[in-house]
Scaffold this motif. Structure first.
Motif, PDB file in Angstrom:
ATOM      1  N   GLU A  16     -23.972 -18.676  -1.107  1.00 49.48           N
ATOM      2  CA  GLU A  16     -23.341 -18.830  -2.416  1.00 49.48           C
ATOM      3  C   GLU A  16     -23.690 -17.657  -3.319  1.00 49.48           C
ATOM      4  O   GLU A  16     -22.824 -17.087  -3.990  1.00 49.48           O
ATOM      5  CB  GLU A  16     -23.779 -20.139  -3.063  1.00 49.48           C
ATOM      6  CG  GLU A  16     -23.132 -20.368  -4.423  1.00 49.48           C
ATOM      7  CD  GLU A  16     -23.583 -21.661  -5.082  1.00 49.48           C
ATOM      8  OE1 GLU A  16     -23.134 -21.931  -6.212  1.00 49.48           O
ATOM      9  OE2 GLU A  16     -24.388 -22.390  -4.470  1.00 49.48           O
ATOM     10  N   ASP A  19     -21.881 -14.483  -2.108  1.00 54.53           N
ATOM     11  CA  ASP A  19     -20.462 -14.475  -2.466  1.00 54.53           C
ATOM     12  C   ASP A  19     -20.264 -14.162  -3.944  1.00 54.53           C
ATOM     13  O   ASP A  19     -19.402 -13.342  -4.313  1.00 54.53           O
ATOM     14  CB  ASP A  19     -19.824 -15.829  -2.134  1.00 54.53           C
ATOM     15  CG  ASP A  19     -19.695 -16.068  -0.639  1.00 54.53           C
ATOM     16  OD1 ASP A  19     -19.800 -15.088   0.122  1.00 54.53           O
ATOM     17  OD2 ASP A  19     -19.518 -17.234  -0.238  1.00 54.53           O
ATOM     18  N   ARG A  20     -21.042 -14.805  -4.792  1.00 57.24           N
ATOM     19  CA  ARG A  20     -20.877 -14.621  -6.231  1.00 57.24           C
ATOM     20  C   ARG A  20     -21.290 -13.216  -6.665  1.00 57.24           C
ATOM     21  O   ARG A  20     -20.613 -12.573  -7.476  1.00 57.24           O
ATOM     22  CB  ARG A  20     -21.693 -15.662  -6.992  1.00 57.24           C
ATOM     23  CG  ARG A  20     -21.278 -17.100  -6.731  1.00 57.24           C
ATOM     24  CD  ARG A  20     -19.899 -17.416  -7.283  1.00 57.24           C
ATOM     25  NE  ARG A  20     -19.843 -17.328  -8.730  1.00 57.24           N
ATOM     26  CZ  ARG A  20     -20.146 -18.323  -9.558  1.00 57.24           C
ATOM     27  NH1 ARG A  20     -20.530 -19.502  -9.068  1.00 57.24           N
ATOM     28  NH2 ARG A  20     -20.048 -18.168 -10.865  1.00 57.24           N
ATOM     29  N   GLN A  23     -18.871 -10.447  -5.788  1.00 52.16           N
ATOM     30  CA  GLN A  23     -17.754 -10.382  -6.737  1.00 52.16           C
ATOM     31  C   GLN A  23     -18.082  -9.501  -7.937  1.00 52.16           C
ATOM     32  O   GLN A  23     -17.169  -9.003  -8.609  1.00 52.16           O
ATOM     33  CB  GLN A  23     -17.393 -11.793  -7.208  1.00 52.16           C
ATOM     34  CG  GLN A  23     -16.825 -12.691  -6.116  1.00 52.16           C
ATOM     35  CD  GLN A  23     -16.603 -14.114  -6.604  1.00 52.16           C
ATOM     36  OE1 GLN A  23     -16.551 -14.378  -7.794  1.00 52.16           O
ATOM     37  NE2 GLN A  23     -16.479 -15.045  -5.667  1.00 52.16           N
ATOM     38  N   TRP A  24     -19.377  -9.322  -8.185  1.00 55.71           N
ATOM     39  CA  TRP A  24     -19.816  -8.455  -9.283  1.00 55.71           C
ATOM     40  C   TRP A  24     -20.117  -7.034  -8.777  1.00 55.71           C
ATOM     41  O   TRP A  24     -20.760  -6.250  -9.459  1.00 55.71           O
ATOM     42  CB  TRP A  24     -21.054  -9.044  -9.960  1.00 55.71           C
ATOM     43  CG  TRP A  24     -20.720 -10.198 -10.863  1.00 55.71           C
ATOM     44  CD1 TRP A  24     -20.442 -11.486 -10.500  1.00 55.71           C
ATOM     45  CD2 TRP A  24     -20.616 -10.156 -12.284  1.00 55.71           C
ATOM     46  NE1 TRP A  24     -20.184 -12.245 -11.597  1.00 55.71           N
ATOM     47  CE2 TRP A  24     -20.283 -11.469 -12.716  1.00 55.71           C
ATOM     48  CE3 TRP A  24     -20.773  -9.156 -13.245  1.00 55.71           C
ATOM     49  CZ2 TRP A  24     -20.101 -11.790 -14.066  1.00 55.71           C
ATOM     50  CZ3 TRP A  24     -20.604  -9.484 -14.582  1.00 55.71           C
ATOM     51  CH2 TRP A  24     -20.259 -10.785 -14.980  1.00 55.71           C
ATOM     52  N   PHE A 105     -25.416 -19.877 -12.646  1.00 58.08           N
ATOM     53  CA  PHE A 105     -25.158 -18.534 -12.119  1.00 58.08           C
ATOM     54  C   PHE A 105     -25.084 -17.492 -13.228  1.00 58.08           C
ATOM     55  O   PHE A 105     -25.467 -16.338 -13.019  1.00 58.08           O
ATOM     56  CB  PHE A 105     -23.859 -18.521 -11.304  1.00 58.08           C
ATOM     57  CG  PHE A 105     -23.654 -17.244 -10.555  1.00 58.08           C
ATOM     58  CD1 PHE A 105     -24.350 -16.983  -9.390  1.00 58.08           C
ATOM     59  CD2 PHE A 105     -22.774 -16.287 -11.024  1.00 58.08           C
ATOM     60  CE1 PHE A 105     -24.177 -15.793  -8.702  1.00 58.08           C
ATOM     61  CE2 PHE A 105     -22.587 -15.095 -10.341  1.00 58.08           C
ATOM     62  CZ  PHE A 105     -23.294 -14.848  -9.176  1.00 58.08           C
TER      63      PHE A 105
END
Length: 229
Positions: A16, A19-20, A23-24, A105
């Motif tokens: 998780e 993945d997050r 994205q950054w 997050f």
């Protein structure tokens, strides 16, 4: 693109986070063998390390000690345990920040961004070194050199010292230091600053300069300058 090493054995959480963070636009790496965390760290050469305290074989404190013995790379600890001593121990070992699980997050991103900005951007200022109490403080190399010896500081330690020296013989408030170091004080325990300053003072004691960082109770801290130094 900054390279981040996630030392996390919870596969679901790791995926998780990967993945997050991807994205950054972060380059995310994990650990394949938790017996060889330090060797993988040296191979990957990350710009920042996020490490869980509870890990297989050896805990995060063990690996932090090994990393700190060879590198000043910024480190953020994660912990699912509700023990204040975990945060204190993390800071004493040279961690840059601490996040309690479960976390939002947005908090993780804010702490990563603040740490990377502080560590890799503030040294772009024109002033690269400063003399203080007869010692040379090198902001580029994170070192303090005096007649009695030289020490290498972590990013947090050199940043705190820099802020205090910039206003030497004046009190720098705890709030100013917290806001400068971590950007958003809502996510920071007041004790975090105390631990960082105490660690800085302990390191400076090694070359006889610890007493020149004074605590002003209820106000903040002050870097005093020797007379005629």
């Amino acid at each position: 693109m900054f390279k981040l090493l996630l030392i996390e054995d919870d596969t679901t959480l790791f995926n998780e986070m990967k993945d997050r963070l991807t994205q950054w636009s972060y380059d995310i790496h994990g650990i394949s063998d938790f017996n060889k965390v330090f060797f993988e760290f040296t191979d990957i050469k990350p710009d920042l390390v996020i490490i869980d305290i509870q890990l297989p074989k050896f805990d995060g404190f063990h690996w932090c000690r090994l990393i700190r013995a060879h590198s000043n790379v910024p480190i953020i600890f994660l912990s699912s345990r509700d023990h204040p001593t975990d945060m204190v121990m993390s800071m004493q070992l040279g961690a840059d920040d601490f996040i309690q699980k479960p976390f939002h997050f947005d908090v993780l991103i804010a702490k990563i961004q603040a740490t990377l900005r502080r560590v890799y951007n503030y040294n772009t200022e024109k002033i690269e070194w400063k003399t203080w109490c007869g010692a040379t403080v090198d902001y580029e190399k994170n070192t303090v050199s005096a007649a009695t010896g030289a020490i290498e500081l972590t990013k947090n330690e050199i940043f705190i010292l820099k802020k205090l020296i910039e206003q030497k013989n004046k009190i720098v408030s705890r709030e100013e230091l917290i806001n400068s170091l971590w950007d958003d004080k809502r996510f920071i325990s007041d004790n975090t600053l105390t631990v960082n300053v105490n660690r800085l003072r302990k390191r400076l004691d090694e070359i006889g300069l610890g007493s020149y960082i004074e605590t002003k109770v209820g106000q903040g801290y002050m870097a005093v300058e020797e007379v005629n130094a």
